[in-house]
Scaffold this motif. Structure first.
Motif, PDB file in Angstrom:
ATOM      1  N   LEU A 114       0.824  -1.199   0.000  1.00 59.42           N
ATOM      2  CA  LEU A 114       0.000   0.000   0.000  1.00 59.42           C
ATOM      3  C   LEU A 114       0.863   1.255   0.000  1.00 59.42           C
ATOM      4  O   LEU A 114       0.589   2.212  -0.729  1.00 59.42           O
ATOM      5  CB  LEU A 114      -0.918  -0.031   1.217  1.00 59.42           C
ATOM      6  CG  LEU A 114      -2.120   0.881   1.217  1.00 59.42           C
ATOM      7  CD1 LEU A 114      -3.038   0.556   0.055  1.00 59.42           C
ATOM      8  CD2 LEU A 114      -2.864   0.753   2.522  1.00 59.42           C
ATOM      9  N   MET A 115       1.932   1.258   0.805  1.00 59.37           N
ATOM     10  CA  MET A 115       2.825   2.423   0.879  1.00 59.37           C
ATOM     11  C   MET A 115       3.590   2.644  -0.432  1.00 59.37           C
ATOM     12  O   MET A 115       3.854   3.773  -0.808  1.00 59.37           O
ATOM     13  CB  MET A 115       3.810   2.261   2.030  1.00 59.37           C
ATOM     14  CG  MET A 115       3.146   2.184   3.374  1.00 59.37           C
ATOM     15  SD  MET A 115       2.518   3.765   3.835  1.00 59.37           S
ATOM     16  CE  MET A 115       3.322   3.973   5.380  1.00 59.37           C
ATOM     17  N   LYS A 116       3.952   1.549  -1.094  1.00 62.20           N
ATOM     18  CA  LYS A 116       4.690   1.658  -2.362  1.00 62.20           C
ATOM     19  C   LYS A 116       3.779   2.028  -3.519  1.00 62.20           C
ATOM     20  O   LYS A 116       4.258   2.289  -4.623  1.00 62.20           O
ATOM     21  CB  LYS A 116       5.403   0.339  -2.684  1.00 62.20           C
ATOM     22  CG  LYS A 116       6.585   0.070  -1.803  1.00 62.20           C
ATOM     23  CD  LYS A 116       7.693   1.019  -2.145  1.00 62.20           C
ATOM     24  CE  LYS A 116       8.970   0.639  -1.439  1.00 62.20           C
ATOM     25  NZ  LYS A 116      10.085   1.453  -1.828  1.00 62.20           N
ATOM     26  N   GLY A 117       2.467   2.031  -3.304  1.00 63.58           N
ATOM     27  CA  GLY A 117       1.532   2.396  -4.372  1.00 63.58           C
ATOM     28  C   GLY A 117       1.217   1.240  -5.308  1.00 63.58           C
ATOM     29  O   GLY A 117       0.856   1.458  -6.458  1.00 63.58           O
ATOM     30  N   GLY A 118       1.352   0.022  -4.821  1.00 67.97           N
ATOM     31  CA  GLY A 118       1.096  -1.126  -5.658  1.00 67.97           C
ATOM     32  C   GLY A 118      -0.360  -1.323  -6.025  1.00 67.97           C
ATOM     33  O   GLY A 118      -0.680  -2.007  -6.979  1.00 67.97           O
ATOM     34  N   LEU A 119      -1.265  -0.701  -5.271  1.00 71.18           N
ATOM     35  CA  LEU A 119      -2.681  -0.855  -5.554  1.00 71.18           C
ATOM     36  C   LEU A 119      -3.274   0.352  -6.272  1.00 71.18           C
ATOM     37  O   LEU A 119      -4.470   0.374  -6.545  1.00 71.18           O
ATOM     38  CB  LEU A 119      -3.445  -1.101  -4.243  1.00 71.18           C
ATOM     39  CG  LEU A 119      -3.033  -2.367  -3.495  1.00 71.18           C
ATOM     40  CD1 LEU A 119      -3.778  -2.469  -2.189  1.00 71.18           C
ATOM     41  CD2 LEU A 119      -3.250  -3.587  -4.346  1.00 71.18           C
ATOM     42  N   LYS A 120      -2.451   1.335  -6.591  1.00 68.70           N
ATOM     43  CA  LYS A 120      -2.935   2.488  -7.365  1.00 68.70           C
ATOM     44  C   LYS A 120      -2.949   2.131  -8.835  1.00 68.70           C
ATOM     45  O   LYS A 120      -1.937   1.698  -9.390  1.00 68.70           O
ATOM     46  CB  LYS A 120      -2.047   3.703  -7.128  1.00 68.70           C
ATOM     47  CG  LYS A 120      -2.134   4.240  -5.731  1.00 68.70           C
ATOM     48  CD  LYS A 120      -1.236   5.439  -5.573  1.00 68.70           C
ATOM     49  CE  LYS A 120      -1.286   5.927  -4.146  1.00 68.70           C
ATOM     50  NZ  LYS A 120      -0.332   6.998  -3.912  1.00 68.70           N
TER      51      LYS A 120
END
Length: 122
Positions: A114-120
């Protein structure tokens, strides 16, 4: 001891033989009348647009892998949750700690993603 497994082995052999016979019979006896429309790629009833070698975003594969990871989590948690009451009666708090650690590790992995933006999905 090995005699107990003979019925299982026989079922596997019969199932494999049946599958092989069905596939071979469709190849041998099936109609073979290819034409231009039959050999075209099929895309949900629509005419294919563009080339088949288009690049797909890596995020598609990332979301698929993440789904598999968290789906496997459910596969491990569900049977444990069903048997939790009897496990807790037999082992006490020691029935809870391994699953708690497992869930914390998975949650940390989820927070990292989530912090790395994998779900954006941009």
């Amino acid at each position: 001891m090995i005699i107990d497994y003979i019925p299982i082995i026989l079922v596997i052999i019969v199932a494999a033989a049946f599958a092989g016979i069905v596939v071979l019979s469709s190849v041998i006896f099936g109609p073979k009348r290819p034409n231009k429309i039959k050999v075209m790629p099929y895309e949900s009833g629509k005419d294919p647009i563009g080339t088949t070698h288009e690049r797909i975003s890596i995020k598609y594969y990332l979301v698929a892998i993440l789904f598999i990871i968290f789906d496997i989590e459910v596969i491990y948690v569900y049977p444990w949750a069903v048997q939790f009451k009897s496990l807790f009666n037999d082992f006490g708090i020691f029935a809870f700690l391994p699953m708690f650690i497992f869930l914390i590790v998975l949650e940390l992995g989820f927070l990292y993603i989530l912090m790395k933006g994998g779900l954006k999905w941009d």
